[in-house]
Design a protein around this motif. Structure first.
Motif, PDB file in Angstrom:
ATOM      1  N   VAL A 239      36.882  42.390  42.531  1.00  0.00           N
ATOM      2  CA  VAL A 239      37.414  43.741  42.401  1.00  0.00           C
ATOM      3  C   VAL A 239      38.941  43.657  42.309  1.00  0.00           C
ATOM      4  CG1 VAL A 239      37.617  46.023  43.473  1.00  0.00           C
ATOM      5  CG2 VAL A 239      35.498  44.718  43.695  1.00  0.00           C
ATOM      6  N   GLY A 240      39.516  44.308  41.324  1.00  0.00           N
ATOM      7  CA  GLY A 240      40.966  44.351  41.200  1.00  0.00           C
ATOM      8  C   GLY A 240      41.594  43.016  40.849  1.00  0.00           C
ATOM      9  N   ARG A 241      40.904  42.186  40.093  1.00  0.00           N
ATOM     10  CA  ARG A 241      41.441  40.864  39.736  1.00  0.00           C
ATOM     11  C   ARG A 241      41.545  40.708  38.209  1.00  0.00           C
ATOM     12  NH1 ARG A 241      42.582  41.117  44.203  1.00  0.00           N
ATOM     13  NH2 ARG A 241      42.179  39.680  45.944  1.00  0.00           N
ATOM     14  N   GLU A 242      41.751  41.850  37.510  1.00  0.00           N
ATOM     15  CA  GLU A 242      41.816  41.791  36.048  1.00  0.00           C
ATOM     16  C   GLU A 242      42.985  40.912  35.576  1.00  0.00           C
ATOM     17  OE1 GLU A 242      41.514  44.485  37.803  1.00  0.00           O
ATOM     18  OE2 GLU A 242      39.586  45.380  37.218  1.00  0.00           O
ATOM     19  N   ARG A 243      44.148  41.027  36.251  1.00  0.00           N
ATOM     20  CA  ARG A 243      45.334  40.251  35.843  1.00  0.00           C
ATOM     21  C   ARG A 243      45.073  38.765  36.011  1.00  0.00           C
ATOM     22  NH1 ARG A 243      50.185  38.820  38.667  1.00  0.00           N
ATOM     23  NH2 ARG A 243      51.963  38.589  37.244  1.00  0.00           N
ATOM     24  N   GLU A 244      44.524  38.373  37.175  1.00  0.00           N
ATOM     25  CA  GLU A 244      44.243  36.960  37.416  1.00  0.00           C
ATOM     26  C   GLU A 244      43.176  36.438  36.460  1.00  0.00           C
ATOM     27  OE1 GLU A 244      44.496  39.278  39.610  1.00  0.00           O
ATOM     28  OE2 GLU A 244      45.909  38.683  41.176  1.00  0.00           O
ATOM     29  N   LEU A 245      42.162  37.281  36.210  1.00  0.00           N
ATOM     30  CA  LEU A 245      41.099  36.869  35.299  1.00  0.00           C
ATOM     31  C   LEU A 245      41.642  36.672  33.884  1.00  0.00           C
ATOM     32  CD1 LEU A 245      38.089  36.298  35.004  1.00  0.00           C
ATOM     33  CD2 LEU A 245      37.725  38.731  34.548  1.00  0.00           C
ATOM     34  N   GLY A 246      42.609  37.524  33.505  1.00  0.00           N
ATOM     35  CA  GLY A 246      43.236  37.376  32.188  1.00  0.00           C
ATOM     36  C   GLY A 246      43.977  36.057  32.069  1.00  0.00           C
ATOM     37  N   THR A 249      41.381  33.291  31.651  1.00  0.00           N
ATOM     38  CA  THR A 249      40.782  33.311  30.310  1.00  0.00           C
ATOM     39  C   THR A 249      41.750  32.755  29.270  1.00  0.00           C
ATOM     40  OG1 THR A 249      39.475  35.258  30.943  1.00  0.00           O
ATOM     41  CG2 THR A 249      39.703  34.797  28.595  1.00  0.00           C
ATOM     42  N   GLU A 250      43.026  33.150  29.376  1.00  0.00           N
ATOM     43  CA  GLU A 250      44.037  32.657  28.434  1.00  0.00           C
ATOM     44  C   GLU A 250      44.219  31.149  28.560  1.00  0.00           C
ATOM     45  OE1 GLU A 250      48.800  33.298  27.422  1.00  0.00           O
ATOM     46  OE2 GLU A 250      47.776  34.603  28.882  1.00  0.00           O
TER      47      GLU A 250
END
Length: 263
Positions: A239-246, A249-250
């Motif tokens: 939850v709330g880890r979109e930045r880290e996940l991005g 992925t990059e």
């Protein structure tokens, strides 16, 4: 020389008596030091009961040495399977055994350990019968989980009980109701182990002393061998880890598309 003011207090009536008296001068009770009360505590335990089917009738016509020769390998197999999974043999009662999981040493998965032990005992008895067909051993087994009063420091090898309470009595009742070579478990055991043990529904057990029938399940098999069950899926969503996940992925994409550089 003893202090003239030394006194002994009677444990029965509270009367003070001169030091050296063996009996209370007021009530006659013994003034011997009362044994220290055994420390107790409440714990959640899983109790396993298993018993041979019809062996009492068979033993009636056997020589005592033949009975011992039959039971010795049976006892050895049961103890091996119980202790291998962290259980404690509390007592052997004739051809029955009671074991406790969760006391004196507790584990997070004591209910699972108890059910896996019951399944392993059944398999061990099958193997024993294959090696010695004349034995023809059959068993009934039950596992029940619940709160018990546990005697701390109890010595089962000297006949001292570890656990007491309704969980023990109920386990004994379920064992007598189990099908031949079957394993019945109570509701608490089922709920704690249904993710790792395959069950099938069983009819409720009408037990002496119980106001209502006991809901039970019959254990069929374990999902895998003890100690190697690993759930590869994450049980907690991110939850709330979109930045880290991005970032991850990059970085993964760069690793896949970039060419290795020569030094």
């Amino acid at each position: 020389m003893r202090d003239s003011y030394d006194v002994q207090v009677c444990p029965a009536c509270g009367q003070e008596n001169p030091d050296g008296f063996r009996l209370c001068g007021m009530c006659g009770a013994s003034l011997a030091a009362a044994p220290a009360r055994t420390a107790e505590e409440r714990k959640i335990v899983s109790v396993l009961f298993t018993d041979l089917v019809g062996f009492t009738g068979r033993a009636e016509g056997l020589d005592p040495e033949d009975v011992r020769a039959t039971l010795s390998p049976y006892y050895a197999r049961l103890r091996e399977q119980i202790e291998q999974r962290g259980g404690t043999v509390e007592k052997f009662i004739g051809d029955a055994v009671m074991a406790v999981f969760g006391a004196p040493v507790a584990h997070e998965d004591d209910a699972e350990r108890a059910v896996r032990t019951a399944l392993a005992i059944r398999e061990a008895i099958r193997e024993l019968n294959e090696r010695h067909p004349e034995l023809e051993l059959q068993i009934r087994t039950a596992v029940n989980t619940g709160e018990a009063v546990v005697a701390l420091g109890a010595r089962p090898s000297e006949g001292e009980g570890i656990a007491s309470g309704d969980v023990v009595n109920t386990a004994a009742r379920l064992q007598t109701a189990a099908p031949v070579d079957g394993i019945l478990v109570g509701e608490a055991t089922y709920r704690a182990t249904r993710h790792v043990i395959d069950y099938r529904e069983a009819p409720p057990v009408e037990a002496k002393g119980k106001a209502l029938p006991i809901t039970v399940w019959e254990a069929v098999a374990a999902h895998s061998r003890f100690g190697i069950d690993v759930d590869q899926r994450s049980a907690t969503p991110l939850v709330g880890r979109e930045r880290e996940l991005g970032f991850l992925t990059e970085a993964f994409t760069r690793c896949r598309t970039s060419r290795p550089r020569s030094s």
